[in-house]
Each structure stands twice: as C-alpha cells, then as structure tokens.
Design an enzyme around this catalytic site. Structure first.
Site, PDB file in Angstrom:
ATOM      1  CE  LYS A   1      74.234  49.337  41.406  1.00  0.00           C
ATOM      2  NZ  LYS A   1      74.933  50.662  41.425  1.00  0.00           N
TER       3      LYS A   1
ATOM      4  CB  SER B   1      77.610  53.336  40.224  1.00  0.00           C
ATOM      5  OG  SER B   1      78.725  53.062  41.036  1.00  0.00           O
TER       6      SER B   1
ATOM      7  CB  SER C   1      78.521  49.563  41.330  1.00  0.00           C
ATOM      8  OG  SER C   1      77.535  50.531  41.670  1.00  0.00           O
TER       9      SER C   1
END
Length: 441
Positions: free
Chosen positions: A79, A178, A154
């Site tokens: 990420k 997330s 996310s």
C-alpha cells in the site's frame, strides 16, 4: 499451473522445491502488471529494479539452501503509505505529491529481510480516510465483482492487485476496516492485527492509536505466513485445526442492523456451515458495542485532524472535498473530549473482554452492504455519507475494541464473514480461521 493465481504459500513451496525461479516469478508479475488494462488504476507505481534485485538475491539463497523463510522470493505489493527508500510514497494524496522517503518503513525492512519481493506501491483512499476506495484525485481501483463499483478502502489497490492476479498477496493497513472491507468486497482473506503488534515506524499515519498493518491474500495460510514475515517471526502451525467444540458468538448488537440482502444471506449461510463443521453457535448482545461506536467520531476524527491539520490547511484545495470534510469534522473535538473518550473506551474494552472471554471468536458480517456504485458516490452526497458509514460500521467494532480480526469469503460474491479474536492472540485466531476456511469451502 498459472503462477498469477497461486497462493503465496504454494509459490513459496514451488521455489523451495526448485520448480519456480524467483526471478522468473517476479518477471511474470511485472509483465502482468505492465500489460493489464486496469493496472494503472491498481498500482501507483511498479518497482521493477527493486523487484529484480530482491528476486535475484532470493534465487541465490534458494540455490545455496539458505532460504530465510517459506515466502523467501515471493512477490507482494505494498500500500502506498509504507515508506520505500528512494521510491515515491504519496498515500493517495496530492498533499504528499513528490514525497520520496530516504529509508524503508520498519515493516518493509523486516519483510525484505525475510525475502519478500517488492513489486510496487498500490493506490489507496486519500490519506487512508475512507472505507469505500473512491479516490478521484489519484485513482479509484476496480472491484473484481462489479466494474461499476468501488473496491473498498482504504487498501483498495492492495485488494485489487491480488484479485486481478497482479500480486500473490498485498500488505495494507487498517484503522477502521481498511484491510477487511476491500478483502471482503474482492473475495479475499484479510487479517487486521492487534494495534501495537506490527511496528508502524515509516508508515504514513491516519490515527496512530488505531492504525494497524495487515495482509490481504488468497488463504488463511498466506495471512499466517505474511504476518510472520512482517514480524520476522514464525507462523503458527495450522495443521489439524478444527472447529469441533469451538464456541462462537454471533454479535447481535449493531452488526446485524440494516443488513442488505446479499450480505445477510452470505453471513447466515456461512454461520450454518461453521455449525455443521462442529462449532457451537450462540447469539447475543454486548451493549458496550453501541456505546463504543458513539465514541468513533471524537476518537478517529480528532486524532486524524490533529495529525494532518497543518498540512491540510496549507493546501485544502488539493483534497477530494468529501475527505476534506471528514478530516475537518475533527476541528470540533476538544482535548477534553478526546481524553474522556479514550478513558471511556478503555472501560468499555474491559467490559467487552469480560463478556466475550468464554468464546473462541465473535462473528459479524464483514460489511453490511455490497460495493456501492462509484459514479453515484461522486454525484450523490447523501449516498456517499450513508454508504461510507455503513461500509465501516461492522469493521470499526474490531478497531474500537482493540481486537485482531480475520475476514473470510463466504462464497456469496463480495460478502465476507469476520472472526474477531482476543488481543494479541492472532495465532489462535489463524488456526480457527484455517478450520473455518475449510468449512466454508
């Protein structure tokens, strides 16, 4: 067999057995990520030079019989909030455009020493502050089950990189859901670790007291091996894991309200399969959950705005307005509100622990909704607010109560079931998850 769709564990076994060469494996994923039409919406940037160098080192270790662990030589995506030395790390925000850290995040250092190969950095919700995965300022990754829908956030690109066969596994973060929301909406397995277990040094923060690091993958075994690699530790032995005699609580407080039809069906069918596999299912209410949910506003937005206020207010026009509004809601949180909320949450966590101590895990639908329509989220403000809050509602329970949580696919597309364990008992949770995974098929 096509390497792009194998589990990380199976790829590791292939390397160990001499059937897979780490450099060829890295090249296969780099080629796939370069050629796939959705790749620009999934990867913020690939890191081919780093991947090839790390893969070459892994190949040499394999040749000499010096592999550092079961995943040595296996590629993963990261990420885009984990710092990577000399490589842009922008956390999905134009506020951080051009940010190039000098060193790797602590967890990246550990994982690299364990032999994981960095394929690249994946797109994400802006500064990680949304459960939807919608990001019009950088990119909104695709959802594997619905091209018109958002993928969950996310860790949106993290999930998409695995679901679309562009990484065997991904490393994301989870502050309010997330890891688990995008894992569930893309039919993956995701692990939210206990806050404080995996170091956060060098990870762009959202709300540091809730931020956690966790894997998104194709199996519970992969999640177990990835957690070990992230910590430099040893994965639990999942062999012989069974649900016989396991005691599960279906949480009826908050988590089962306003369930949409598909998530409700997927959850109840999954619970029934767990029962047939030998688990003892009980249903019950823990009123402290509703009290804790009321604290989410001051705790999450207060810390998030406190962390980012100076950067945000220097250039608010660079932000997606709905994310900006969410951060700015933290302006109303006083220091007294924040301290009192944490003191109350600590008491509620103690009550939760006492009431759930007799259960091996607490079960909830990972998300009460299916992935929302991306176009409508951009044009309908009420829809955006409603869907974002619902997307995060069930997952937030685990963050508020300080728990490790494992989400598993139910077989119903984009519908997951979550097993919430006890703090710092990830190994026990993963063994239960391995047995549950078999029961769910």
């Amino acid at each position: 067999m096509d390497w792009l769709w194998m589990t990380a564990a199976d790829l590791g076994r292939g390397i160990d057995g001499g059937r897979i060469h780490p450099v060829e494996l890295a090249e296969a994923f780099l080629d796939a990520a370069s050629d796939h039409p959705e790749a620009p919406r999934i990867y913020a940037r690939l890191t081919p030079e780093r991947a090839r160098g790390e893969a070459m080192a892994a190949a040499e270790r394999a040749k000499l019989g010096l592999r550092r662990g079961p995943l040595d030589g296996v590629p993963v995506s990261w990420k885009d909030l984990f710092d990577t030395a000399g490589i842009l790390t922008e956390a999905g925000s134009l506020l951080l455009k051009g940010r190039r850290p000098e060193r790797d995040a602590e967890v990246v250092v550990t994982a690299t020493l364990q032999g994981l190969v960095c394929l690249g950095k994946t797109h994400m919700s802006e500064l990680a502050f949304s459960g939807l995965g919608l990001n019009p300022v950088t990119a909104t990754p695709p959802c594997i089950n619905d091209p018109a829908a958002v993928p969950g956030g996310s860790s949106s690109g993290a999930a998409a990189s695995v679901a679309f066969g562009l990484a065997p596994a991904a490393i994301g973060s989870d502050t309010g859901g997330s890891v688990r929301i995008p894992a569930a909406w893309n039919d993956l397995t995701g692990l939210k670790t206990t806050a404080g277990r995996v170091p956060l040094g060098g990870a762009v923060p959202l709300a540091a007291r809730f931020d956690t690091v966790g894997p998104l993958a194709r199996s519970v075994e992969d999640c177990a091996l990835l957690l070990a690699a992230l910590e430099g530790g040893r994965a639990p032995d999942l062999r012989g894991a069974s649900l016989a005699g396991a005691r599960f609580l279906v949480l009826e407080t908050v988590a089962l309200e306003d369930l949409r039809e598909a998530p409700a069906q997927g959850f109840e069918e999954a619970v029934a399969r767990l029962a047939r596999a030998g688990a003892r299912i009980e249903r019950g209410d823990v009123p402290e959950v509703a009290e804790a949910m009321a604290l989410a506003g001051p705790l999450f937005t207060g810390e998030a705005y406190g962390t980012w206020a100076e950067v945000i207010e220097a250039a608010p026009h660079l932000m997606f307005p709905r994310i900006l509004e969410r951060f700015r809601s933290g302006t109303h949180v006083t220091a007294a509100d924040y301290v009192a909320a944490w003191q109350k949450l600590d008491r509620l966590r103690a009550a939760w622990s006492a009431k759930t101590a007799g259960f091996d895990a607490v079960l909830v639908p990972t998300s009460p909704i299916l992935p929302p329509d991306a176009g409508r989220l951009m044009t309908d403000e009420d829809y955006y607010v409603t869907e974002n809050l619902l997307a995060l509602r069930n997952t937030r329970i685990g963050n508020l109560m300080g728990l490790p949580v494992l989400t598993l696919p139910t077989g119903q597309p984009s519908c997951g079931i979550s097993l919430m364990g006890q703090p710092f008992r990830e190994e026990r949770l993963l063994r239960l998850g391995a047995a549950a995974e078999r029961a769910l098929g």
